[in-house]
Design a protein around this motif. Structure first.
Motif, short mmCIF file in Angstrom:
data_model
loop_
_atom_site.label_atom_id
_atom_site.label_comp_id
_atom_site.label_asym_id
_atom_site.label_seq_id
_atom_site.Cartn_x
_atom_site.Cartn_y
_atom_site.Cartn_z
N UNK A 223 0.81 -1.21 0.00
CA UNK A 223 0.00 0.00 0.00
C UNK A 223 0.85 1.26 0.00
N UNK A 224 2.02 1.22 0.61
CA UNK A 224 2.93 2.37 0.55
C UNK A 224 3.36 2.63 -0.89
N UNK A 225 3.73 1.57 -1.60
CA UNK A 225 4.19 1.72 -2.98
C UNK A 225 3.05 2.13 -3.91
N UNK A 226 1.89 1.49 -3.78
CA UNK A 226 0.78 1.81 -4.67
C UNK A 226 0.23 3.22 -4.39
N UNK A 227 0.23 3.63 -3.12
CA UNK A 227 -0.20 5.00 -2.80
C UNK A 227 0.76 6.01 -3.40
N UNK A 228 2.06 5.74 -3.28
CA UNK A 228 3.06 6.61 -3.89
C UNK A 228 2.89 6.64 -5.41
N UNK A 229 2.63 5.47 -5.99
CA UNK A 229 2.40 5.36 -7.44
C UNK A 229 1.23 6.24 -7.87
N UNK A 230 0.11 6.16 -7.14
CA UNK A 230 -1.06 6.96 -7.49
C UNK A 230 -0.85 8.44 -7.30
N UNK A 231 -0.23 8.84 -6.18
CA UNK A 231 0.01 10.26 -5.92
C UNK A 231 0.96 10.87 -6.95
N UNK A 232 1.98 10.13 -7.32
CA UNK A 232 2.93 10.64 -8.32
C UNK A 232 2.23 10.90 -9.65
N UNK A 268 -8.89 1.88 2.09
CA UNK A 268 -9.88 1.61 3.13
C UNK A 268 -9.47 0.41 3.98
N UNK A 269 -8.94 -0.63 3.34
CA UNK A 269 -8.44 -1.78 4.09
C UNK A 269 -7.26 -1.38 4.96
N UNK A 276 -5.16 0.59 16.71
CA UNK A 276 -6.21 1.12 17.59
C UNK A 276 -7.59 0.87 17.00
N UNK A 277 -7.73 1.06 15.70
CA UNK A 277 -9.03 0.81 15.05
C UNK A 277 -9.35 -0.67 15.07
N UNK A 278 -8.35 -1.50 14.77
CA UNK A 278 -8.60 -2.95 14.71
C UNK A 278 -9.00 -3.50 16.07
N UNK A 288 -14.26 -4.66 6.43
CA UNK A 288 -13.54 -3.85 5.45
C UNK A 288 -12.51 -4.68 4.70
N UNK A 289 -11.95 -5.68 5.36
CA UNK A 289 -10.91 -6.48 4.73
C UNK A 289 -11.44 -7.30 3.55
N UNK A 290 -12.76 -7.45 3.45
CA UNK A 290 -13.32 -8.16 2.30
C UNK A 290 -13.25 -7.33 1.02
N UNK A 291 -12.80 -6.08 1.15
CA UNK A 291 -12.61 -5.26 -0.05
C UNK A 291 -11.45 -5.75 -0.90
N UNK A 292 -10.72 -6.76 -0.39
CA UNK A 292 -9.63 -7.31 -1.20
C UNK A 292 -10.17 -7.84 -2.53
#
Length: 717
Positions: A223-232, A268-269, A276-278, A288-292
């Motif tokens: 998620x760190x890499x894909x978020x960076x990919x999208x933001x870039x 969202x996942x 703390x949320x979990x 939410x994890x079923x969003x996979x």
């Protein structure tokens, strides 16, 4: 430690050993080759020389360019999984055939070694795990650096001028693409740890429960890499006045909208996994994890099926495992009785099919629709596969909303006579190595004692039935309250097989951290509930029967072959004419959809057929199994603690009482206790709160504890 004569191999063992060695060699060669492919993927040698040549030779009217991807990226892992199924089947047969001689089968070296890191965001990490983690990070760095270097080499001032952009903007575009490519490497490994019935993980001495932390690590990196990919890309489109690219879903090439939907699902996942949320909103995390599902579907739409073949193998194996779990969960199992313990815990006793076998420390996922129709929770199996032939038991300690509701349901509703329960599993280690050690030190906190109950029962069985030389067992258990001592009582199985624990070297050190020694005349009665049989309930049985590993291998191989046949026919008579006999190009999203549909269809068709074939045998066995009417005591069997007489199995009870020392108002001095343990090889297992497991790991990692071999048992995700 058992002597060398005990481990002398029989002819059958030697035969099994040779076959297993051959499979391990094949498995290792394929695995090393697969890793080599990943090392070569970012290089120009692979992209400009090898891959084009392979595609030229495999580009047929049936599979197109996807044929090369299936051959290079998908088939090696599926072949490894099939080899793993054969290996585990042989190992299971080998274990059964030489159990009477107490031979300990040589299994692969487990990945759990001496702890190196004890505290920190990674948790307890061994030297081997750290080495693999560093090698994986090195692979990511190598891939990114190579891809970035090759990409920047093509960017020139003239090219930027022709595109009407600046050089830094071209480099941002190139870097954003490469970050996404690196994220796909992590995605290729993401689903291996969550396939509970995996045939690949046991080769590395792993179970899905012990591998959950790898899934967590990979998930954060992905998620760190894909978020960076999208933001870039969003920044790139904004500075180059191409923001309209965000709403494009082209029929050919990359689909931006699909990528954005996949990223939103992933975010969202990711947010729901914040500790703390979990902890406070577990249901939110769980649902939410079923969003996979959306994440993977839109990811494949985003990149196309050809490139998705890089991550397809692990997800394919996960789909097979997930569908088999779904089929098993459709059955309602026969709950025979429940014992409500005084420490706000319940023991659920199920009817069990004779063909079901499992090892100590196995877990079972349980769903009770009257509490929650969608939630599944894992619990340790306390019964023994060999001692208790018709019973299957789990212990559930009240500690969260779901478990509290179950405890209240069973402790207050005295008139309840039936409870709908569905299960998945059991899942556990392919084998155990307890007999290899001089001493077993089992350290638990609270309900963490439950995995050790199954271990001690297994040693009781081996000692009683086969007169094996078993290691000395030291159980160090810590409880908050006096009533929790009732969990120790569960060590004694209610079994139809006579047993004697007096010859088992068992020492129990129980610590009550809060409270003083009670009055001698105090006793606590247990509530025992018996449930009426229901015609639709069935015993717990292996979903694929006694030869489940062979069936799993057959499902993986045959479903993939069926997929190739169907997609080949569609490619030859539907996709090929459009791509080659007209000016149009077959829609990439439709091509991806067809592949996903056929993969799911082939898996569900083959898996359903295998389950139905085995279900007929299970149905015949279910008719033979009579309702369990094993007497269950209404009070705790430990007369030392509760001052009551145990009318049956008095000798085992006396042996348990004599082996138990109870300490009040103090915590165990784990360092002193561990250093006092003698033996050349001491296996130390810790189960319970995180801080306790970290303390034990720190002690075992010190230079003064060379003979201590640490292993953590944790089910907290």
């Amino acid at each position: 430690m058992a002597d060398q004569e005990t481990f002398k191999k029989t002819p059958s063992e030697e035969k099994f050993g040779r076959v297993q060695s051959a499979i391990k060699i094949m498995f290792t060669v394929i695995f090393v080759g697969w890793i080599f492919i990943w090392i070569m993927v970012p290089t120009n040698t692979e992209r400009k020389k090898w891959l084009p040549q392979i595609r030229t030779k495999t580009n047929s009217t049936y599979f197109g360019i996807e044929g090369a991807s299936f051959l290079i990226y998908t088939s090696p892992i599926l072949l490894m999984a099939i080899l793993g199924c054969i290996y585990l089947h042989i190992a299971k047969k080998s274990n059964n055939s030489n159990m009477e001689s107490c031979n300990v089968p040589k299994l692969d070296v487990a990945i759990f070694k001496r702890p190196i890191l004890v505290k920190g965001p990674l948790g307890i990490v061994s030297g081997t795990e750290l080495a693999f983690l560093l090698m994986f990070i090195a692979l990511l760095i190598w891939s990114f650096a190579t891809l970035l270097h090759n990409g920047f080499a093509t960017i020139t001032p003239q090219l930027a001028a022709n595109d009407g952009q600046k050089i830094w903007q071209e480099k941002l575009d190139s870097a954003a693409l490469r970050v996404g490519l690196i994220g796909n490497i992590c995605l290729a490994f993401l689903f291996f740890p969550v396939a509970r019935g995996s045939s690949v993980l046991p080769f590395f001495g792993l179970t899905s429960e012990s591998s959950i932390k790898y899934h967590i690590w990979l998930g954060h990196i992905v998620m760190t890499l894909f978020t960076t990919h999208g933001l870039c890309y969003i920044i790139y489109w904004a500075v180059t006045n191409q923001i309209s690219e965000m709403v494009k879903w082209d029929k050919v090439g990359i689909s931006n909208v699909a990528g954005e939907l996949a990223l939103i699902s992933g975010l969202l996942m990711w947010i729901a996994t914040i500790p703390r949320i979990r902890r406070k909103f577990f249901e939110l995390f769980f649902y939410t994890h079923h969003l996979y599902i959306l994440f993977i579907v839109f990811f494949i739409f985003h990149v196309g099926i050809t490139y998705a073949c890089l991550m397809l193998p692990s997800f394919y194996l996960f789909l097979v495992d997930r569908y088999l779990r779904f089929l098993q969960s459709r059955n309602q199992v026969r709950l025979v009785s429940a014992r409500v313990l005084p420490c706000e815990a319940v023991e659920l006793n199920f009817s069990r099919g004779h063909g079901l076998t499992y090892n100590p420390t196995s877990i079972m996922f349980i769903n009770i629709p009257s509490i929650s129709k969608l939630q599944w929770h894992p619990f340790t199996v306390t019964s023994n596969s060999n001692l208790e032939l018709e019973k299957f038991s789990v212990v559930i300690k009240s500690g969260g909303p779901w478990t509290e509701k179950l405890y209240k349901l069973l402790s207050t509703h005295l008139t309840i006579d039936w409870l709908s329960v569905s299960v998945e599993g059991p899942y556990g280690p392919a084998s155990t190595d307890f007999l290899r050690h001089d001493t077993l030190v089992l350290i638990s906190g609270g309900s963490g004692i439950t995995p050790f109950i199954s271990i001690i029962r297994e040693l009781i069985f081996l000692k009683t039935t086969f007169k094996c030389k078993t290691p000395k067992v030291v159980l160090i258990c810590s409880f908050r309250t006096y009533s929790s001592l009732s969990l120790i009582d569960l060590i004694l199985p209610i079994s139809s097989i006579p047993y004697d624990i007096s010859n088992l070297e068992l020492q129990i050190e129980a610590y009550i951290t809060k409270g003083k020694e009670p009055q001698s005349n105090s006793h606590i009665h247990l509530q025992t509930k018996w449930f009426k049989p229901n015609p639709i309930d069935v015993p717990i049985y292996a979903i694929l029967g006694p030869n489940s590993w062979l069936w799993l291998g057959a499902i993986i191989s045959s479903s993939f072959v069926i997929f190739l046949i169907i997609i080949g026919i569609i490619g030859r008579y539907y996709i090929f004419p459009i791509d080659h006999n007209s000016n149009a190009i077959f829609s990439f999203p439709l091509r991806s959809f067809l592949h996903m549909l056929i993969i799911c269809g082939s898996i569900s068709m083959v898996s359903s057929a295998a389950v139905l074939l085995n279900k007929k045998n299970n149905a015949k066995e279910a008719k033979k199994i009579q309702n369990l009417e094993v007497p269950t005591p209404t009070v705790s069997p430990n007369s030392m603690i509760y001052n009551v007489d145990r009318e049956i199995e008095s000798l085992p009870c006396e042996s348990l009482v004599q082996a138990t020392n109870v300490h009040y108002g103090v915590r165990p001095d784990l360092r002193r206790l561990l250093f006092e343990v003698k033996g050349l090889s001491v296996k130390v297992l810790a189960s319970g709160p995180k801080k306790m497991r970290q303390e034990v790991a720190a002690i075992c990692s010190s230079s003064l504890a060379e003979n201590l071999h640490f292993e953590s048992i944790s089910f907290s995700w």
